[in-house]
Design a protein around this motif. Structure first.
Motif, PDB file in Angstrom:
ATOM      1  N   GLU A   1       5.250  -7.696   3.088  1.00 49.32           N
ATOM      2  CA  GLU A   1       4.951  -7.497   1.874  1.00 49.32           C
ATOM      3  C   GLU A   1       3.792  -8.514   1.270  1.00 49.32           C
ATOM      4  O   GLU A   1       2.966  -8.251   0.551  1.00 49.32           O
ATOM      5  CB  GLU A   1       6.194  -7.528   0.788  1.00 49.32           C
ATOM      6  N   MET A   2       4.099  -9.665   1.806  1.00 47.90           N
ATOM      7  CA  MET A   2       3.082 -10.663   1.401  1.00 47.90           C
ATOM      8  C   MET A   2       2.836 -11.932   2.409  1.00 47.90           C
ATOM      9  O   MET A   2       3.626 -11.964   3.378  1.00 47.90           O
ATOM     10  CB  MET A   2       4.028 -11.453   0.249  1.00 47.90           C
ATOM     11  N   LEU A   3       1.526 -12.408   2.332  1.00 48.31           N
ATOM     12  CA  LEU A   3       1.352 -13.669   3.341  1.00 48.31           C
ATOM     13  C   LEU A   3       0.617 -14.742   2.414  1.00 48.31           C
ATOM     14  O   LEU A   3       0.305 -14.485   1.494  1.00 48.31           O
ATOM     15  CB  LEU A   3       0.706 -13.040   4.394  1.00 48.31           C
ATOM     16  N   THR A   4       0.361 -15.986   2.895  1.00 46.71           N
ATOM     17  CA  THR A   4      -0.283 -16.905   2.300  1.00 46.71           C
ATOM     18  C   THR A   4      -1.437 -16.897   3.004  1.00 46.71           C
ATOM     19  O   THR A   4      -1.438 -17.373   4.271  1.00 46.71           O
ATOM     20  CB  THR A   4       0.582 -17.915   1.935  1.00 46.71           C
ATOM     21  N   ILE A   5      -2.739 -17.315   2.403  1.00 38.72           N
ATOM     22  CA  ILE A   5      -3.893 -17.787   3.026  1.00 38.72           C
ATOM     23  C   ILE A   5      -4.285 -19.215   2.607  1.00 38.72           C
ATOM     24  O   ILE A   5      -3.937 -19.789   1.536  1.00 38.72           O
ATOM     25  CB  ILE A   5      -5.086 -16.929   2.834  1.00 38.72           C
ATOM     26  N   ASN A   6      -5.149 -19.913   3.164  1.00 42.99           N
ATOM     27  CA  ASN A   6      -5.505 -21.278   3.100  1.00 42.99           C
ATOM     28  C   ASN A   6      -6.782 -21.328   2.185  1.00 42.99           C
ATOM     29  O   ASN A   6      -7.514 -22.408   2.087  1.00 42.99           O
ATOM     30  CB  ASN A   6      -5.834 -22.118   4.314  1.00 42.99           C
ATOM     31  N   LYS A   7      -7.176 -20.368   1.253  1.00 44.03           N
ATOM     32  CA  LYS A   7      -8.236 -20.428   0.397  1.00 44.03           C
ATOM     33  C   LYS A   7      -7.709 -20.015  -0.918  1.00 44.03           C
ATOM     34  O   LYS A   7      -7.075 -19.329  -1.302  1.00 44.03           O
ATOM     35  CB  LYS A   7      -9.433 -19.551   0.709  1.00 44.03           C
TER      36      LYS A   7
ATOM     37  N   THR B   1      -9.198  -7.796   7.593  1.00 46.83           N
ATOM     38  CA  THR B   1      -9.312  -8.249   8.837  1.00 46.83           C
ATOM     39  C   THR B   1     -10.580  -7.809   9.659  1.00 46.83           C
ATOM     40  O   THR B   1     -10.993  -7.049   9.065  1.00 46.83           O
ATOM     41  CB  THR B   1      -8.002  -8.232  10.130  1.00 46.83           C
ATOM     42  N   SER B   2     -10.906  -8.037  11.101  1.00 45.66           N
ATOM     43  CA  SER B   2     -11.956  -7.683  11.503  1.00 45.66           C
ATOM     44  C   SER B   2     -11.638  -6.053  11.899  1.00 45.66           C
ATOM     45  O   SER B   2     -12.895  -5.280  12.080  1.00 45.66           O
ATOM     46  CB  SER B   2     -12.169  -8.115  12.867  1.00 45.66           C
ATOM     47  N   GLU B   3     -10.512  -5.589  11.740  1.00 46.90           N
ATOM     48  CA  GLU B   3     -10.223  -4.293  11.971  1.00 46.90           C
ATOM     49  C   GLU B   3     -10.243  -3.261  10.942  1.00 46.90           C
ATOM     50  O   GLU B   3     -10.793  -2.121  10.841  1.00 46.90           O
ATOM     51  CB  GLU B   3      -8.871  -4.078  12.780  1.00 46.90           C
ATOM     52  N   GLY B   4      -9.646  -4.062   9.777  1.00 47.27           N
ATOM     53  CA  GLY B   4      -9.663  -3.235   8.531  1.00 47.27           C
ATOM     54  C   GLY B   4      -8.970  -3.747   7.434  1.00 47.27           C
ATOM     55  O   GLY B   4      -8.526  -4.773   7.360  1.00 47.27           O
ATOM     56  N   LEU B   5      -8.755  -2.933   6.300  1.00 48.24           N
ATOM     57  CA  LEU B   5      -8.069  -3.463   4.909  1.00 48.24           C
ATOM     58  C   LEU B   5      -6.784  -3.734   5.280  1.00 48.24           C
ATOM     59  O   LEU B   5      -6.028  -2.928   5.802  1.00 48.24           O
ATOM     60  CB  LEU B   5      -8.345  -2.324   3.895  1.00 48.24           C
ATOM     61  N   ILE B   6      -6.229  -5.056   4.568  1.00 49.09           N
ATOM     62  CA  ILE B   6      -4.712  -5.351   4.747  1.00 49.09           C
ATOM     63  C   ILE B   6      -4.040  -5.293   3.230  1.00 49.09           C
ATOM     64  O   ILE B   6      -2.877  -5.176   3.397  1.00 49.09           O
ATOM     65  CB  ILE B   6      -4.355  -6.453   5.575  1.00 49.09           C
ATOM     66  N   GLY B   7      -5.017  -5.500   2.413  1.00 51.70           N
ATOM     67  CA  GLY B   7      -4.083  -5.588   1.061  1.00 51.70           C
ATOM     68  C   GLY B   7      -5.304  -6.350   0.061  1.00 51.70           C
ATOM     69  O   GLY B   7      -6.445  -6.246   0.381  1.00 51.70           O
ATOM     70  N   LYS B   8      -4.656  -6.855  -0.911  1.00 53.63           N
ATOM     71  CA  LYS B   8      -5.332  -7.698  -1.959  1.00 53.63           C
ATOM     72  C   LYS B   8      -4.639  -8.888  -2.338  1.00 53.63           C
ATOM     73  O   LYS B   8      -3.693  -9.089  -2.145  1.00 53.63           O
ATOM     74  CB  LYS B   8      -5.618  -6.716  -3.299  1.00 53.63           C
TER      75      LYS B   8
ATOM     76  N   SER C   1       3.483  -3.040   1.182  1.00 58.93           N
ATOM     77  CA  SER C   1       4.300  -3.549   0.158  1.00 58.93           C
ATOM     78  C   SER C   1       4.856  -2.363  -0.595  1.00 58.93           C
ATOM     79  O   SER C   1       3.965  -1.298  -1.032  1.00 58.93           O
ATOM     80  CB  SER C   1       3.582  -4.641  -0.963  1.00 58.93           C
ATOM     81  N   ILE C   2       6.090  -2.311  -1.126  1.00 57.67           N
ATOM     82  CA  ILE C   2       6.630  -1.533  -2.004  1.00 57.67           C
ATOM     83  C   ILE C   2       6.395  -1.674  -3.501  1.00 57.67           C
ATOM     84  O   ILE C   2       7.232  -2.743  -4.234  1.00 57.67           O
ATOM     85  CB  ILE C   2       8.059  -1.079  -1.649  1.00 57.67           C
ATOM     86  N   ASP C   3       5.396  -1.270  -3.947  1.00 55.97           N
ATOM     87  CA  ASP C   3       5.014  -1.678  -5.383  1.00 55.97           C
ATOM     88  C   ASP C   3       4.210  -0.477  -5.932  1.00 55.97           C
ATOM     89  O   ASP C   3       3.122  -0.176  -5.484  1.00 55.97           O
ATOM     90  CB  ASP C   3       4.042  -2.953  -5.297  1.00 55.97           C
ATOM     91  N   PRO C   4       4.621   0.203  -7.045  1.00 58.31           N
ATOM     92  CA  PRO C   4       4.121   1.148  -7.820  1.00 58.31           C
ATOM     93  C   PRO C   4       2.627   0.922  -8.182  1.00 58.31           C
ATOM     94  O   PRO C   4       1.734   1.801  -8.388  1.00 58.31           O
ATOM     95  CB  PRO C   4       5.031   1.394  -9.046  1.00 58.31           C
ATOM     96  N   LYS C   5       2.501  -0.431  -8.488  1.00 59.53           N
ATOM     97  CA  LYS C   5       1.141  -0.788  -8.837  1.00 59.53           C
ATOM     98  C   LYS C   5      -0.053  -0.973  -7.811  1.00 59.53           C
ATOM     99  O   LYS C   5      -1.154  -1.037  -7.995  1.00 59.53           O
ATOM    100  CB  LYS C   5       1.147  -2.080  -9.830  1.00 59.53           C
TER     101      LYS C   5
ATOM    102  N   TYR D   1     -11.061  12.833  -1.635  1.00 56.39           N
ATOM    103  CA  TYR D   1     -10.757  11.899  -2.399  1.00 56.39           C
ATOM    104  C   TYR D   1      -9.192  11.781  -2.668  1.00 56.39           C
ATOM    105  O   TYR D   1      -8.617  12.936  -2.776  1.00 56.39           O
ATOM    106  CB  TYR D   1     -11.389  11.665  -3.653  1.00 56.39           C
ATOM    107  N   GLY D   2      -8.543  10.508  -2.836  1.00 54.06           N
ATOM    108  CA  GLY D   2      -7.073  10.339  -3.029  1.00 54.06           C
ATOM    109  C   GLY D   2      -6.845   9.028  -3.158  1.00 54.06           C
ATOM    110  O   GLY D   2      -7.848   8.192  -3.298  1.00 54.06           O
ATOM    111  N   VAL D   3      -5.753   8.692  -3.469  1.00 56.29           N
ATOM    112  CA  VAL D   3      -5.265   7.233  -3.828  1.00 56.29           C
ATOM    113  C   VAL D   3      -3.915   7.039  -2.903  1.00 56.29           C
ATOM    114  O   VAL D   3      -3.079   7.527  -2.705  1.00 56.29           O
ATOM    115  CB  VAL D   3      -4.454   7.275  -5.123  1.00 56.29           C
ATOM    116  N   ILE D   4      -4.021   5.762  -2.324  1.00 51.58           N
ATOM    117  CA  ILE D   4      -3.214   5.258  -1.262  1.00 51.58           C
ATOM    118  C   ILE D   4      -2.166   4.521  -2.439  1.00 51.58           C
ATOM    119  O   ILE D   4      -2.002   3.768  -3.137  1.00 51.58           O
ATOM    120  CB  ILE D   4      -3.670   3.965  -0.557  1.00 51.58           C
ATOM    121  N   GLU D   5      -0.781   5.238  -2.139  1.00 42.38           N
ATOM    122  CA  GLU D   5       0.289   5.024  -2.878  1.00 42.38           C
ATOM    123  C   GLU D   5       1.621   4.987  -1.880  1.00 42.38           C
ATOM    124  O   GLU D   5       2.279   5.899  -1.731  1.00 42.38           O
ATOM    125  CB  GLU D   5       0.501   5.902  -3.795  1.00 42.38           C
ATOM    126  N   GLY D   6       1.990   3.607  -1.392  1.00 42.73           N
ATOM    127  CA  GLY D   6       2.969   3.368  -0.802  1.00 42.73           C
ATOM    128  C   GLY D   6       2.910   3.472   0.877  1.00 42.73           C
ATOM    129  O   GLY D   6       1.769   3.518   1.211  1.00 42.73           O
TER     130      GLY D   6
END
Length: 292
Positions: free
Chosen positions: A134-140, A154-161, A177-181, A195-200
């Motif tokens: 669900e979550m990770l911490t970065i140094n920036k 990452t160098s391979e693709g999208l992981i989150g926001k 992450s399990i988050d409706p938003k 077109y579509g929306v990534i949800e879950g």
């Protein structure tokens, strides 16, 4: 008298057979030197073979060279035709590229490119075992230009926001992450984009769920999925993954696709925070409110 001649012939036949067997045995035994009749026959055969071998080989080689020359000519002709096509295509691409640049300048749209973005390199410094997916911490953090809702890949693709920020660190919410938003506007690339929306996220299939795909859209397996840039947060063109399956949703009105992520969410060490250069709708509205 006839009996005498018959016996004489029989004796000559037996003697001849004995001589023939002796000669055969003599020729078959191991010898350092051949007899002169054998040498004569062998040399004669070799001489004739040498005489006829050279012209025959030369004739065969000549026709083989002709065939090779014809093949080379045909291949050269095909390559020249392709080269002409390549030069023509290159010229057309250059012309279209120049026209595109000129038109963008005329329309004033050079700045409005949804794929333009800035990048901030960061490293993963923390990950809660209870919330590993669900979550990770970065140094920036904010001192480095990191802001909330920026895309992270990452160098391979999208992981989150980016979910939240501090001065020196930031928390990143993963796509799993399990988050409706936690929604992302995406494109399934093909002859006609869908077109579509990534949800879950589907834990059983270990795949992202791409919903709200129109019922009549044809979606092929292994199609690439990228961000559309229309969500107002992420830039266009970030790699999300590939389609592994498509089915009708529970309401029977749209389709949903299962997307295999391009990145292994379990093993993440270095990431890139992506800031879209074109401002979002919220930022534009905020600037307008501040101006008033």
């Amino acid at each position: 008298m006839p009996q005498f001649f018959f016996n004489k012939r029989l004796i000559l036949l037996l003697v001849s057979i004995i001589i023939l067997v002796a000669l055969i045995g003599f020729s078959l035994r191991e010898r350092n030197q051949l007899s002169w009749p054998e040498q004569f026959l062998k040399d004669t055969a070799g001489w004739f073979e040498n005489i006829f071998h050279k012209p025959v080989s030369a004739t065969v080689g000549f026709f083989e060279n002709l065939n090779d020359l014809q093949d080379t000519y045909d291949e050269n002709k095909k390559l020249k035709a392709r080269l002409d096509e390549y030069v023509k295509l290159k010229t057309e691409v250059h012309h279209l590229k120049k026209d595109n640049e000129d038109l963008r300048k005329i329309l004033g749209k050079e700045k409005d490119d949804l794929s333009k973005a800035s990048h901030i390199q960061a490293a993963v410094i923390g990950r809660n075992p209870d919330r590993w997916h669900e979550m990770l911490t970065i140094n920036k953090g904010t001192l480095h230009g990191v802001e909330k809702n920026m895309a992270v890949e990452t160098s391979e693709g999208l992981i989150g926001k980016v979910k939240s920020t501090n001065k020196f660190t930031s928390s990143v919410q993963l796509l799993t992450s399990i988050d409706p938003k936690n929604r992302i506007s995406a494109i399934i690339q093909g002859n006609k984009d869908a077109y579509g929306v990534i949800e879950g996220y589907d834990d059983k299939r270990q795949a992202l769920l791409l919903k709200r795909i129109p019922y009549d859209k044809k979606v092929k397996k292994n199609s690439n999925v990228i961000t559309s840039g229309y969500g107002g947060v992420f830039p266009h063109g970030l790699v999300i993954g590939k389609v592994i399956d498509v089915e009708i949703d529970e309401h029977g009105l749209n389709q949903k696709a299962y997307i295999k992520p391009a990145t292994d969410f379990y093993d993440i060490h270095n990431v890139i925070v992506v800031k879209r250069d074109i401002p979002s709708e919220e930022e534009i509205n905020k600037e307008e409110d501040d101006g008033q």
